[in-house]
Design a protein around this motif. Sequence first.
Motif, short mmCIF file in Angstrom:
data_model
loop_
_atom_site.label_atom_id
_atom_site.label_comp_id
_atom_site.label_asym_id
_atom_site.label_seq_id
_atom_site.Cartn_x
_atom_site.Cartn_y
_atom_site.Cartn_z
N ALA A 121 -30.86 4.05 -24.84
CA ALA A 121 -30.78 4.29 -23.87
C ALA A 121 -28.81 4.64 -23.48
O ALA A 121 -28.41 4.92 -22.77
N GLU A 125 -27.92 8.05 -21.97
CA GLU A 125 -27.61 8.56 -21.16
C GLU A 125 -26.63 10.12 -21.99
O GLU A 125 -25.54 10.56 -20.98
N THR A 136 -30.81 9.70 -15.72
CA THR A 136 -30.19 8.54 -16.26
C THR A 136 -30.60 7.34 -16.43
O THR A 136 -32.29 7.32 -15.81
N VAL A 137 -30.39 6.07 -17.16
CA VAL A 137 -31.22 5.37 -17.58
C VAL A 137 -30.47 3.23 -16.51
O VAL A 137 -30.40 2.54 -17.05
N ASN A 466 -35.20 5.86 -12.04
CA ASN A 466 -34.60 6.34 -12.80
C ASN A 466 -35.62 5.96 -13.96
O ASN A 466 -36.24 6.04 -13.99
N PHE A 467 -34.79 6.48 -15.12
CA PHE A 467 -36.00 6.61 -16.56
C PHE A 467 -35.59 5.18 -17.48
O PHE A 467 -35.69 5.28 -18.64
N SER A 468 -35.19 4.01 -17.04
CA SER A 468 -34.30 2.84 -17.68
C SER A 468 -36.08 2.34 -17.85
O SER A 468 -36.12 1.02 -19.25
N LEU A 475 -37.17 7.03 -24.98
CA LEU A 475 -36.12 7.38 -24.85
C LEU A 475 -35.07 8.93 -25.79
O LEU A 475 -35.12 9.25 -25.51
#
Length: 503
Positions: A121, A125, A136-137, A466-468, A475
């Motif tokens: 992550a 970022e 964004t994560v 978001n991409f979290s 990722l």
Amino acid sequence: MAQLSGRNERHERRYHHIPRGLLHLRPALYIASYFGIVLSLAMVVPALVDLADGEASWSVFAVSACGVFCVSVLGVVSLRENVPSFTPRFGFLLTSVIWVTSTVIAAIPFWLSSLPITPAAGFFEAASGLTTTGATVLSELDAMQRSFLLWRAMLQWLGGIGIVAIGLFLFPFLRIGGMQVFRTENSDRSDKALPRLVSVTRALCFIYVFISVACAIVYAALGMSVFDAICHAMTTISTGGFSNHDRSFGFFEDSRLLWAAVFFMIVGALPFVVYVEALVRGRLNLWHDWQVRTFIIGVFAVTVCLTIWLDQTRNIDVADAFTQAAFNVVSIVTTTGFASDDYAVWGPFAFGVFYILTFIGGCSGSTTGGIKVYRFIIVFQALRRAFTRLVYPHAMQPLRFGDRIIEQDVFDSVVIYFIAFFLVYGLTILALSLAGQDFITALTGAQTALTNVGPGLGETIGPAGNFSPLGEFELWLLSFVMLLGRLEIMTVLILFTPVFWRD
């Protein structure tokens, strides 16, 4: 010159047993060490912000800056070597090495912080920042320390000027994706062109800083806090899209700010060489540039269509509909990635429009990502010529880009770029699907990473998410794809071919 040539010959004899690709790795790392020094000095700024705020996280940036500075200086001293003459082989390796090492360095503060962030992550970022992607994560941005918000904005701002520089000076020389159509005397590597290159670079940096400062002043005058204005100005001009708030520009709820952002996003999406010519020669010829004209007309037409759609389907006032449509259309087509509303719920027509816009991007020599307008123009011209030859088989109709005739090698480069783009796009979709992501997430996640836009579509990675939620593999993969998209794909892929590394 004779003395330098003699040193290069002795260097070649000394390392004659090493493949030429590996021979260039040492000077590439040597030059990358200087970029490490620049990034270490940049880390001092967020450290001072945290120190002024009384936040303990100032030590994260201080330790990162000291460590990176020491290692980079050690690299400059120990790897000091005669830089080889600039060739396409060295250009490919140097570009990739600089961007990969810079991304690793930029990720260090995220890795050392107390943020809930994994190694993948943190790298994601940092890659999203330097490539000005804007994905964004991180969440709960409104409560985050100002140092990390500023660092994210600084990464996009530094990445933006780097993108313009390689787009103007390096990619035309490397003959990547048809960029050689923009090759001018600034892409010449002769000694005669050096003073000209230095003067253009100075003008470019001055313009980039001037526009950024002007954007920050306008944002502050329209109601943003000074800190928000500075951060959003850096991410607007770089067409990056990082925001200090989870709701992005929807946080401000002021149409004046949206229109200011529209203006400056378009400024960032136009060829910076036009601004340089305006500064040096005193005349601004924006409308005479064919890709600029096509870009602006296209953006206006799509905005009008979406305005009518919103007015008819969501009963929104025409003025508000036009504002929302203009902001989000410009944000996506310039690959900035700001959002003022969750356009994923605007209906199927809007969904399809934004999916297509994500591919396009801005003009060459700008801070934008995407396929770029000039490639679509060249492909359209080729399509028109094909139709003409179906009717008139012996017609002589050269491809044109404005007043220039497109040579065959330029057209071949554009075709190869499209093939590589959609090959990487398809393989990334398959890899994300194999990792367990739903089809919409895989489809738009691969797309937004490769085009450096930021938000995708759907519930997970759409403008409201978001991409979290993505896993470590996804990722790492998307980080690599972001770098691929930013470096015009072929610059990186060629490093994985045997022909690059052998003599």
